[in-house]
Design a protein around this motif. Structure first.
Motif, PDB file in Angstrom:
ATOM      1  N   UNK A 222      42.763  86.902  49.243  1.00 37.81           N
ATOM      2  CA  UNK A 222      41.616  87.153  48.300  1.00 37.81           C
ATOM      3  C   UNK A 222      42.072  86.055  47.195  1.00 37.81           C
ATOM      4  N   UNK A 223      42.763  85.710  46.935  1.00 37.14           N
ATOM      5  CA  UNK A 223      42.079  85.119  45.648  1.00 37.14           C
ATOM      6  C   UNK A 223      41.570  83.754  45.900  1.00 37.14           C
ATOM      7  N   UNK A 224      42.107  83.375  47.383  1.00 34.64           N
ATOM      8  CA  UNK A 224      41.274  81.853  47.549  1.00 34.64           C
ATOM      9  C   UNK A 224      39.458  82.662  47.433  1.00 34.64           C
ATOM     10  N   UNK A 225      39.402  83.870  47.602  1.00 27.37           N
ATOM     11  CA  UNK A 225      38.048  84.374  48.167  1.00 27.37           C
ATOM     12  C   UNK A 225      37.602  84.390  46.731  1.00 27.37           C
ATOM     13  N   UNK A 226      38.209  84.613  45.686  1.00 24.58           N
ATOM     14  CA  UNK A 226      37.903  84.584  43.942  1.00 24.58           C
ATOM     15  C   UNK A 226      37.172  83.276  43.992  1.00 24.58           C
ATOM     16  N   UNK A 227      38.349  83.304  44.240  1.00 23.83           N
ATOM     17  CA  UNK A 227      37.723  81.140  43.954  1.00 23.83           C
ATOM     18  C   UNK A 227      36.394  80.910  44.505  1.00 23.83           C
ATOM     19  N   UNK A 228      36.110  81.302  45.639  1.00 22.08           N
ATOM     20  CA  UNK A 228      34.500  81.730  46.291  1.00 22.08           C
ATOM     21  C   UNK A 228      33.288  82.085  45.461  1.00 22.08           C
ATOM     22  N   UNK A 229      33.908  82.951  45.321  1.00 22.54           N
ATOM     23  CA  UNK A 229      32.931  83.943  44.526  1.00 22.54           C
ATOM     24  C   UNK A 229      32.466  83.433  43.607  1.00 22.54           C
ATOM     25  N   UNK A 230      33.556  82.446  42.373  1.00 26.88           N
ATOM     26  CA  UNK A 230      33.173  81.869  41.532  1.00 26.88           C
ATOM     27  C   UNK A 230      32.774  81.100  41.055  1.00 26.88           C
ATOM     28  N   UNK A 231      31.591  80.254  42.213  1.00 27.04           N
ATOM     29  CA  UNK A 231      31.835  79.059  42.135  1.00 27.04           C
ATOM     30  C   UNK A 231      30.368  79.596  42.415  1.00 27.04           C
ATOM     31  N   UNK A 232      30.046  80.446  43.591  1.00 30.04           N
ATOM     32  CA  UNK A 232      29.179  80.658  43.962  1.00 30.04           C
ATOM     33  C   UNK A 232      28.006  81.502  42.827  1.00 30.04           C
ATOM     34  N   UNK A 233      28.834  82.035  42.410  1.00 36.80           N
ATOM     35  CA  UNK A 233      28.178  83.019  40.819  1.00 36.80           C
ATOM     36  C   UNK A 233      27.879  81.334  39.591  1.00 36.80           C
ATOM     37  N   UNK A 234      28.502  80.595  39.612  1.00 31.98           N
ATOM     38  CA  UNK A 234      28.417  78.962  38.578  1.00 31.98           C
ATOM     39  C   UNK A 234      27.844  78.526  38.966  1.00 31.98           C
ATOM     40  N   UNK A 235      27.529  78.411  40.037  1.00 30.28           N
ATOM     41  CA  UNK A 235      26.069  77.280  40.706  1.00 30.28           C
ATOM     42  C   UNK A 235      25.091  77.593  41.054  1.00 30.28           C
ATOM     43  N   UNK A 236      24.926  79.184  40.819  1.00 27.70           N
ATOM     44  CA  UNK A 236      24.125  79.360  41.190  1.00 27.70           C
ATOM     45  C   UNK A 236      23.161  79.886  42.005  1.00 27.70           C
ATOM     46  N   UNK A 237      24.635  80.096  43.227  1.00 18.51           N
ATOM     47  CA  UNK A 237      24.152  80.426  44.608  1.00 18.51           C
ATOM     48  C   UNK A 237      23.793  81.827  44.812  1.00 18.51           C
ATOM     49  N   UNK A 238      24.632  82.483  44.314  1.00 13.22           N
ATOM     50  CA  UNK A 238      24.570  83.711  43.765  1.00 13.22           C
ATOM     51  C   UNK A 238      23.485  84.551  43.734  1.00 13.22           C
ATOM     52  N   UNK A 291      28.143  79.253  55.836  1.00  8.83           N
ATOM     53  CA  UNK A 291      27.620  80.060  56.364  1.00  8.83           C
ATOM     54  C   UNK A 291      26.540  81.020  55.498  1.00  8.83           C
ATOM     55  N   UNK A 292      27.575  81.452  54.030  1.00  8.51           N
ATOM     56  CA  UNK A 292      27.087  82.463  53.244  1.00  8.51           C
ATOM     57  C   UNK A 292      25.982  81.347  52.253  1.00  8.51           C
ATOM     58  N   UNK A 293      26.426  80.635  52.125  1.00 10.31           N
ATOM     59  CA  UNK A 293      25.550  79.337  51.523  1.00 10.31           C
ATOM     60  C   UNK A 293      24.467  79.919  51.955  1.00 10.31           C
ATOM     61  N   UNK A 294      24.180  79.253  53.261  1.00 13.41           N
ATOM     62  CA  UNK A 294      22.750  79.372  53.361  1.00 13.41           C
ATOM     63  C   UNK A 294      22.655  80.439  54.123  1.00 13.41           C
ATOM     64  N   UNK A 295      23.114  80.612  53.381  1.00 11.87           N
ATOM     65  CA  UNK A 295      22.073  83.391  54.167  1.00 11.87           C
ATOM     66  C   UNK A 295      21.857  83.489  52.293  1.00 11.87           C
TER      67      UNK A 295
END
Length: 312
Positions: A222-238, A291-295
């Motif tokens: 879960x904490x690793x996925x927090x890091x992923x979610x944060x990266x997606x938010x910060x770089x604009x992908x989200x 996969x998430x980034x592609x979506x």
């Protein structure tokens, strides 16, 4: 070579095309985007690109002003209405748009401004939470930790604050605070939100973490996925997720919901990948992130945890 061609097009030809379309349609680029592009991420991305590409001194000053407001998290409450009103008024004046005739533009453009700079403000808010270290002397931090346990293990009481029981829900040692060093309080807040707001889904995922072959450390993953979610938010992908989901100013709860979606979907991806053991975690996680980034590259993409998922 390709960069030079793009620069020439952007610097010389784009303004000419905008001028030509303004003369032939009677509408500026922002109006054409707001009227001709579907709402959500496609429209908001178009408005954002147009504002950032503008050569107008007044528009550039407006963008810098809004960036400063978002970075300092002043885009809230009654202040938000005044900021939106000022931003819209500036564009109406600069672009010579009659608000009585183009009232639909006023509404659509204001919503885009709210989402663009609400997203930027959310980045600042999430980063502050990420930089906040877990403090065992802070009662509110400790309370959240106990709430996490109670939500995931309602039928088992903790023997003490520091105990091997924490490893049941996937922490590495006897004291969970050491596992929050990388993501700070954000990691705990994400786990707690998923475990309370999507309780059935969280218990479903937790049950998979006990699997004799495909099991994993629930909290650490879960904490690793927090890091992923944060990266997606910060770089604009989200942006795709937030622009298509948020109906008002994006909030931290929406970020937690985004994280909850990622956690549930990662669990499913992990099981479907049939890993030999936990040593394949990094490889599977990287594939899942791709996969998430592609979506998210599709501006029409929407991520939702449906009621059927919540009650799996």
């Amino acid at each position: 070579m390709s960069f030079s061609i793009w620069w020439i097009f952007t610097y010389y030809f784009r303004p000419l095309i905008k001028w030509f379309l303004r003369k032939t349609t009677g509408l500026c680029e922002l109006q054409r985007i707001c009227y001709g592009t579907v709402s959500g991420a496609p429209r908001i991305n178009g408005v954002e690109h147009s504002l950032n590409s503008s050569r107008s001194k007044q528009i550039k000053q407006l963008v810098d002003h809004l960036n400063d407001i978002a970075e300092n998290r002043r885009f809230t409450g009654a202040n938000e209405r005044e900021i939106l009103k000022g931003a819209v008024s500036t564009v109406l004046i600069v672009k010579k748009i009659n608000p009585k005739i183009h009232y639909q533009f006023v509404s659509a453009f204001g919503k885009c401004v709210e989402q663009i700079w609400g997203y930027k403000q959310l980045i600042s808010e999430v980063e502050e939470l990420r930089q906040t270290l877990f403090d065992s002397d802070d009662f509110s931090h400790e309370r959240r930790l106990y709430d996490l346990w109670d939500s995931l293990m309602p039928d088992e009481k903790l023997e003490s604050r520091v105990t091997r029981q924490w490893q049941i829900i996937g922490f590495q040692g006897d004291d969970p605070k050491t596992d929050f060093r990388g993501m700070g309080l954000l990691g705990l807040e994400n786990l707690l939100y998923f475990s309370t707001e999507y309780k059935s889904s969280a218990h479903h995922v937790l049950s998979h973490s006990f699997h004799p072959t495909y099991g994993y450390c629930f909290a650490i993953v879960g904490i690793n996925l927090t890091s992923m979610a944060w990266s997606l938010l910060r770089d604009g992908s989200a942006k795709t997720y937030f622009y298509n989901t948020s109906k008002s100013l994006p909030t931290i709860r929406l970020f937690h919901s985004f994280y909850s979606y990622l956690f549930y979907e990662f669990d499913r991806f992990w099981v479907e990948s049939k890993p030999r053991d936990i040593m394949e975690f990094s490889n599977v996680k990287n594939k899942f992130e791709q996969k998430i980034r592609t979506l998210l590259q599709n501006p029409r993409t929407e991520f939702r945890i449906s009621l059927s998922v919540q009650n799996v």
